[in-house]
Structures are given as C-alpha cells and as structure tokens.
Design an enzyme around this catalytic site. Structure first.
Site, PDB file in Angstrom:
ATOM      1  N   HIS A   6      57.568 -32.689  22.913  1.00 23.58           N
ATOM      2  CA  HIS A   6      56.120 -32.644  23.226  1.00 23.58           C
ATOM      3  C   HIS A   6      55.870 -33.232  24.620  1.00 23.58           C
ATOM      4  CE1 HIS A   6      55.554 -32.915  18.630  1.00 23.58           C
ATOM      5  NE2 HIS A   6      55.178 -31.701  18.979  1.00 23.58           N
ATOM      6  N   LYS A  49      49.484 -30.103   5.534  1.00 20.10           N
ATOM      7  CA  LYS A  49      50.747 -30.773   5.210  1.00 20.10           C
ATOM      8  C   LYS A  49      50.581 -32.295   5.149  1.00 20.10           C
ATOM      9  CE  LYS A  49      52.015 -29.482   9.950  1.00 20.10           C
ATOM     10  NZ  LYS A  49      52.868 -28.655  10.742  1.00 20.10           N
ATOM     11  N   ARG A 106      60.519 -23.344  21.359  1.00 20.41           N
ATOM     12  CA  ARG A 106      61.875 -23.899  21.408  1.00 20.41           C
ATOM     13  C   ARG A 106      62.918 -22.814  21.216  1.00 20.41           C
ATOM     14  NH1 ARG A 106      60.337 -28.113  16.913  1.00 20.41           N
ATOM     15  NH2 ARG A 106      59.486 -26.115  16.279  1.00 20.41           N
ATOM     16  N   SER A 108      59.427 -32.698  15.134  1.00 19.25           N
ATOM     17  CA  SER A 108      58.885 -33.877  14.452  1.00 19.25           C
ATOM     18  C   SER A 108      59.501 -33.985  13.065  1.00 19.25           C
ATOM     19  CB  SER A 108      57.367 -33.761  14.312  1.00 19.25           C
ATOM     20  OG  SER A 108      56.767 -33.631  15.576  1.00 19.25           O
TER      21      SER A 108
END
Ligand code: PNS
Length: 162
Positions: free
Chosen positions: A18, A42, A91, A129
């Site tokens: 990030h 979530k 990514r 994460s």
C-alpha cells in the site's frame, strides 16, 4: 490542472505494498486521498479509526497525501471530495478479475470517474494484508510485509504473541 485521486481500500492493515502505491501516486497526482472503507462485510483486525490512525502516521513524508474514511458507495464518496480518479494497485493477474469488475461497475455508476491502476512494485507483489495477518497470527516474522508501527500494532492486537 490539479488532479485529485482517491486511493480506497480496507487497509486492514496497511502494508509496504500500500505504501508503495501511496508514494508513487503522490508523485503522479496533485492530491491523494487515502480512504479507509468503513462498511466492510469482512471481519477486520483493526477498527476503521485504528486503520486511519496508522495510515496518518505512515503518510507523514508525503505532504500532498491525506487520510480519510468513507461509508457507502465509493463513487459517491469520490464525488463528494470532488475527485475524478480512483487509484488501485495491481499485484498479479489474480487481482485483475475483481479489479476489472469493480472499475467497470464504478464507471457505470459514475461515468466521470476513472480508475487508474498501478502495478505494485515487484518486491511487494506477493504481499497482502491477509497474508500478513495470517503469518502474524501464527507468530511468523512480518517485518518485510508491514512497516514497524503496523507490526507493533498487530503484535499488540494479538496479545503480544509473536
Ligand atoms: O482493499 P480492498 O478490500 O480490496 O478495497 C475494496 C474497496 C473498499 C475499495 C471496495 O470494496 C469498495 O469500493 N467498497 C465500497 C462500496 C462500493 O462502492 N462497492 C461497489 C464497488 S463496484
């Protein structure tokens, strides 16, 4: 022309990946608003306020970056802060499907908002994460995944277990 970009996400927690996107966006756009999504379905490790607090410390080196949070639709928030660009990091190919769907949906909801993708730097491309949380939960080393202040907060959350 001043271009305001919103970099939205869960940031639960913020990672070096990030930070890479934040740093590079700060060089491309006049103003970058890193915005923490509050209405996530979530389960999160950190509250929105905790995520905002960590991000505010991390963005100190970048004068044109600020941190905020939002609830509800991203495009609505983007309109309220008078931005027209959403930044997202990519990514790997595996990110593409979800990002493709989200970018098109957001375009449909708000045609004057464009999503700009930045390839996450190669050395950060395997970081997420989710992975950082999983490794931390099992006591693994996360120093290469998250900045020290995030690592310390994660260790505290997990009751000092490493
Ligand atoms: O870091 P994440 O979890 O990949 O970020 C996803 C996020 C928060 C940017 C996305 O879920 C979002 O924009 N949520 C807000 C609700 C919304 O606008 N949903 C429609 C997107 S098509």
């Amino acid at each position: 022309m001043k271009t305001i970009a919103v970099y939205p996400g869960s940031f639960d927690p913020p990672t070096f990946g990030h930070l890479d996107i934040i740093e590079r966006s700060s060089r491309v756009f006049s103003r970058v608003i890193v915005s923490v999504a509050k209405n996530l379905t979530k389960d999160t490790m950190f509250t929105p306020m905790e995520r905002v607090t960590m991000l505010r410390k991390l963005i100190r080196p970048f004068p044109n970056v600020e941190v905020d949070s939002f609830r509800g639709l991203l495009v609505e928030y983007v309109r309220i802060v008078d931005a027209h660009v959403v930044v997202r990091g990519l990514r790997a190919i595996s990110d593409f499907e979800y990002e493709f769907q989200m970018a098109h949906m957001n375009k449909k909801l708000s045609p004057d908002v464009d999503t700009v993708f930045m390839m996450t730097g190669e050395r950060y491309s395997y970081i997420s994460s989710q992975i950082a949380k999983e490794i931390a939960r099992f006591g693994g080393k996360i120093d290469d995944l998250v900045p020290p202040l995030v690592r310390d907060s994660m260790v505290r959350k997990l009751g000092g277990k490493r």
